[in-house]
Design an enzyme around this catalytic site. Structure first.
Site, PDB file in Angstrom:
ATOM      1  N   HIS A   1       0.801  -1.227   0.000  1.00 26.21           N
ATOM      2  CA  HIS A   1       0.000   0.000   0.000  1.00 26.21           C
ATOM      3  C   HIS A   1       0.836   1.281   0.000  1.00 26.21           C
ATOM      4  CE1 HIS A   1      -3.055  -2.789   2.208  1.00 26.21           C
ATOM      5  NE2 HIS A   1      -3.052  -2.988   0.899  1.00 26.21           N
TER       6      HIS A   1
HETATM    7  C1  LIG Z   1       0.554  -7.231  -5.166  1.00 27.48           C
HETATM    8  C2  LIG Z   1      -0.444  -6.195  -4.712  1.00 27.48           C
HETATM    9  C3  LIG Z   1      -1.495  -6.560  -3.873  1.00 27.48           C
HETATM   10  C4  LIG Z   1      -2.418  -5.589  -3.455  1.00 27.48           C
HETATM   11  N1  LIG Z   1      -3.537  -5.994  -2.774  1.00 27.48           N
HETATM   12  C5  LIG Z   1      -4.514  -5.102  -2.536  1.00 27.48           C
HETATM   13  C6  LIG Z   1      -5.767  -5.521  -2.023  1.00 27.48           C
HETATM   14  O1  LIG Z   1      -6.043  -6.718  -1.851  1.00 27.48           O
HETATM   15  N2  LIG Z   1      -6.707  -4.576  -1.755  1.00 27.48           N
HETATM   16  C7  LIG Z   1      -6.463  -3.244  -1.946  1.00 27.48           C
HETATM   17  O2  LIG Z   1      -7.329  -2.442  -1.612  1.00 27.48           O
HETATM   18  N3  LIG Z   1      -5.295  -2.824  -2.479  1.00 27.48           N
HETATM   19  C8  LIG Z   1      -4.333  -3.720  -2.803  1.00 27.48           C
HETATM   20  N4  LIG Z   1      -3.182  -3.305  -3.414  1.00 27.48           N
HETATM   21  C9  LIG Z   1      -2.986  -1.854  -3.620  1.00 27.48           C
HETATM   22  C10 LIG Z   1      -3.745  -1.273  -4.823  1.00 27.48           C
HETATM   23  O3  LIG Z   1      -3.764  -2.173  -5.896  1.00 27.48           O
HETATM   24  C11 LIG Z   1      -3.064   0.036  -5.232  1.00 27.48           C
HETATM   25  O4  LIG Z   1      -3.024   0.905  -4.116  1.00 27.48           O
HETATM   26  C12 LIG Z   1      -3.779   0.753  -6.381  1.00 27.48           C
HETATM   27  O5  LIG Z   1      -3.993  -0.113  -7.461  1.00 27.48           O
HETATM   28  C13 LIG Z   1      -2.962   1.962  -6.802  1.00 27.48           C
HETATM   29  O6  LIG Z   1      -3.609   2.635  -7.858  1.00 27.48           O
HETATM   30  P1  LIG Z   1      -2.891   3.839  -8.602  1.00 27.48           P
HETATM   31  O7  LIG Z   1      -3.843   4.312  -9.635  1.00 27.48           O
HETATM   32  O8  LIG Z   1      -2.391   4.796  -7.584  1.00 27.48           O
HETATM   33  O9  LIG Z   1      -1.586   3.203  -9.264  1.00 27.48           O
HETATM   34  P2  LIG Z   1      -1.421   1.993 -10.294  1.00 27.48           P
HETATM   35  O10 LIG Z   1      -2.644   1.157 -10.365  1.00 27.48           O
HETATM   36  O11 LIG Z   1      -0.144   1.314  -9.925  1.00 27.48           O
HETATM   37  O12 LIG Z   1      -1.289   2.717 -11.700  1.00 27.48           O
HETATM   38  C14 LIG Z   1      -0.193   3.469 -12.143  1.00 27.48           C
HETATM   39  C15 LIG Z   1      -0.065   3.252 -13.657  1.00 27.48           C
HETATM   40  O13 LIG Z   1       0.803   4.232 -14.207  1.00 27.48           O
HETATM   41  C16 LIG Z   1       1.646   3.613 -15.171  1.00 27.48           C
HETATM   42  N5  LIG Z   1       2.842   4.445 -15.271  1.00 27.48           N
HETATM   43  C17 LIG Z   1       3.783   4.639 -14.324  1.00 27.48           C
HETATM   44  N6  LIG Z   1       4.712   5.496 -14.749  1.00 27.48           N
HETATM   45  C18 LIG Z   1       4.349   5.860 -16.001  1.00 27.48           C
HETATM   46  C19 LIG Z   1       4.925   6.744 -16.954  1.00 27.48           C
HETATM   47  N7  LIG Z   1       6.040   7.429 -16.699  1.00 27.48           N
HETATM   48  N8  LIG Z   1       4.299   6.886 -18.156  1.00 27.48           N
HETATM   49  C20 LIG Z   1       3.149   6.203 -18.421  1.00 27.48           C
HETATM   50  N9  LIG Z   1       2.564   5.358 -17.538  1.00 27.48           N
HETATM   51  C21 LIG Z   1       3.160   5.204 -16.345  1.00 27.48           C
HETATM   52  C22 LIG Z   1       1.884   2.232 -14.581  1.00 27.48           C
HETATM   53  O14 LIG Z   1       2.359   1.316 -15.531  1.00 27.48           O
HETATM   54  C23 LIG Z   1       0.515   1.888 -14.022  1.00 27.48           C
HETATM   55  O15 LIG Z   1      -0.298   1.248 -14.956  1.00 27.48           O
HETATM   56  C24 LIG Z   1      -2.245  -4.235  -3.836  1.00 27.48           C
HETATM   57  C25 LIG Z   1      -1.192  -3.869  -4.689  1.00 27.48           C
HETATM   58  C26 LIG Z   1      -0.294  -4.845  -5.144  1.00 27.48           C
HETATM   59  C27 LIG Z   1       0.805  -4.441  -6.090  1.00 27.48           C
END
Ligand SMILES: Cc1cc2nc3c(=O)[nH]c(=O)nc-3n(C[C@H](O)[C@H](O)[C@H](O)COP(=O)(O)OP(=O)(O)OC[C@H]3O[C@@H](n4cnc5c(N)ncnc54)[C@H](O)[C@@H]3O)c2cc1C
Length: 511
Positions: free
Chosen positions: A449
């Protein structure tokens, strides 16, 4: 599609950088108005590995080509260990890799956001309609399934829940009605036995067919170029070379690690950090990359079984019991958590027994006070991120962890689990506080997280304002896990989706 030629100059009204959990939702919500041209840029590809949709396979996805697979700095608080941090690099982002647990959090978690921002939109009460618009459940109207697997949980999980109740915990219907302290199976983002990613839920074929929405993959944004108070150009790298993109509005949704890193590469960040990374500082913003937070889970308080333990039909960690420290009957905002792992889940310090012969009770702290940081090692796209979560640096966190281990062992040794427990394999007898702390330092693993690195707030050091606008630019918003000022009690995906949906409501209010 990729489809971006190197010489092509892409133009849109809104460019969303990062097609992960927040970015996928936003691309759908913001393109609902046909007059708004939306461009979604994602570094990874469309997901195709069939294992992504098999809930029990989620731990095995880590380390595959579509996992960014970051490494932390060695952590003094965890016995000098380096932790792997998985992050999804594909459309759907980390929602393609996560463990599918869905927990809104506790109302006081969001009160802390109101206190940080001075903005009532971030309160539990204000977010209730937002959650309703996200969640597909009997009285919700959104696209994301919230599946309550009462019938499907393991018999071990049933015994865990009954034991928790016998010790004084409330039997909750789920984790999402605001009470949270108590025990219940975990709600899951699963439909018909398959994971549902945010991209599938929001970027449906109908949405993808919109003429005003363009989704480009395998394009990684390097940096933003500023003109006065506006970011007027995005420099990116695609499979065929550099690409230039211009936009009226930019939404940065690259996640809690890449969003602050991208700002820093653009010269926006703490002056000393940028100087050390050989980046010219254009806007000194000391808060960027600071306030890094993560939940840890102790893995494991391990037990050998008396009889064969069938594999989980869900995602292994089937029930989380949230509670106050030291008292099973106390209510209020949770402080610690004990999770029922239907498998021998252990850190690399412990030897995992064969599947079916052991199980782990995970234990953790809901509101750690340790705060870490993220910085760059250099100005280039491929320069390593320096990730220091500063795990277990406060006595609060260590004391709460001791309490969480004690709670796990109280449940683990209770009569209600006699049918399953042969004996405790780890930690076994522990004497001094130092021994307990050493075991915890060796046993903890990330709960996945990371958040808080571009936190929202009303104070001068906050990175974005309560509307999620970067305080130093007029046309850039950060919308992802990095704006979270302080962790919610449980997994944070529901909070990330609520942030994105709240932002979408504000941006489309005049449509
Ligand atoms: C293994 C794992 C288990 C988890 N389990 C849970 C759970 O059970 N329940 C829960 O609530 N949460 C869980 N989480 C946490 C949750 O999934 C994340 O907090 C959430 O998905 C984050 O969303 P976000 O939009 O901030 O980032 P992300 O979903 O990580 O999206 C960021 C995106 O930006 C892209 N990106 C990055 N840099 C660039 C760039 N320079 N140019 C273009 N694209 C770029 C990446 O490729 C990615 O697709 C888990 C996470 C992981 C990894």
């Amino acid at each position: 599609m990729t489809g971006a030629h190197p010489a092509e100059q892409m133009i849109a009204d809104v460019v969303i950088i990062g097609g992960g959990s927040a970015g996928s939702l936003l691309a759908a919500r913001l393109s609902a108005n046909p007059a708004r041209r939306v461009l979604l840029i994602e570094a990874g590809e469309e997901p195709s590995d069939p294992d992504i949709w098999t809930p029990s396979a989620w731990p095995a996805l880590q380390g595959r080509a579509y996992d960014w697979d970051y490494l932390t700095e060695p952590q003094a608080g965890t016995y000098g260990r380096v932790h792997h941090w998985a992050r999804g690099r594909l459309i759907g982002g980390s929602s393609c890799l996560h463990a599918m647990g869905y927990m809104r959090g506790h109302p006081e978690d969001y009160q802390a956001w109101v206190d940080a921002t001075g903005d009532a939109r971030w309160s539990w009460e204000s977010l209730l309609p937002v959650f309703d618009a996200i969640e597909d459940r009997p009285d919700g109207s959104g696209p994301m399934p919230i599946y309550m697997p009462d019938e499907e949980v393991s018999p071990l999980t049933r015994a865990f829940i009954e034991t928790g109740v016998s010790l004084g915990l409330s039997r909750l219907p789920n984790h999402n009605d605001g009470r949270m302290v108590g025990v219940t199976p975990n709600s899951l983002n699963i439909r018909d036995g398959r994971r549902v990613t945010v991209a599938e839920a929001w970027l449906t074929p109908e949405v993808r067919a919109r003429e005003n929405l363009r989704i480009v993959t395998e394009i990684r944004v390097h940096r933003l170029v500023m003109d006065g108070n506006r970011a007027h150009r995005i420099e990116a790298i695609g499979p065929h070379g550099p690409i230039g993109i211009s936009a009226d509005e930019i939404v940065l949704s690259a996640g809690a690690l890449e969003s602050p890193a991208l700002l820093m590469r653009s010269g926006i960040g703490p002056e000393d950090v940028l100087k050390a990374a050989s980046v010219d500082c254009r806007i000194d913003m000391p808060g960027i990359g600071r306030n890094l937070q993560d939940h840890l889970l102790g893995a494991g308080n391990l037990y050998a079984t008396r009889k064969h333990l069938p594999a989980s039909r869900l995602q292994h960690s089937e029930s989380m019991a949230y509670m106050r420290a030291g008292e099973f009957t106390a209510t209020g905002r949770p402080e610690i958590v004990v999770g029922c792992g239907v498998a021998p889940i252990v850190s690399e310090w412990l030897l995992a027994p064969e599947a079916g012969t052991a199980y782990s009770f995970l234990f953790g702290v809901t509101h750690p006070t340790s705060r870490g940081s993220l910085s760059l090692s250099g100005p280039n796209l491929d320069d390593r991120l320096i990730i220091d979560p500063a795990y277990l640096q406060t006595e609060h966190d260590r004391a709460m962890f001791r309490s969480a281990l004690e709670a796990a062992r109280t449940i683990g040794h209770a009569d209600g689990l006699a049918e399953w427990r042969d004996r405790e394999l780890a930690p076994g007898p522990l004497g001094s506080r130092a021994e307990i702390d050493e075991f915890i330092a060796k046993a903890v693993i990330t709960h996945h997280h990371p958040s808080g690195t571009c936190r929202m707030g009303k104070d001068d050091d906050a990175v974005v304002d309560p509307n999620l606008r970067l305080k130093s630019l007029d046309n850039l918003h950060v919308v992802d896990a990095s704006v979270i000022p302080s962790l919610t009690a449980g997994p944070i995906h529901a909070a990330v989706l609520a942030i994105a949906e709240t932002f979408a409501r504000t941006m489309t209010a005049g449509d």
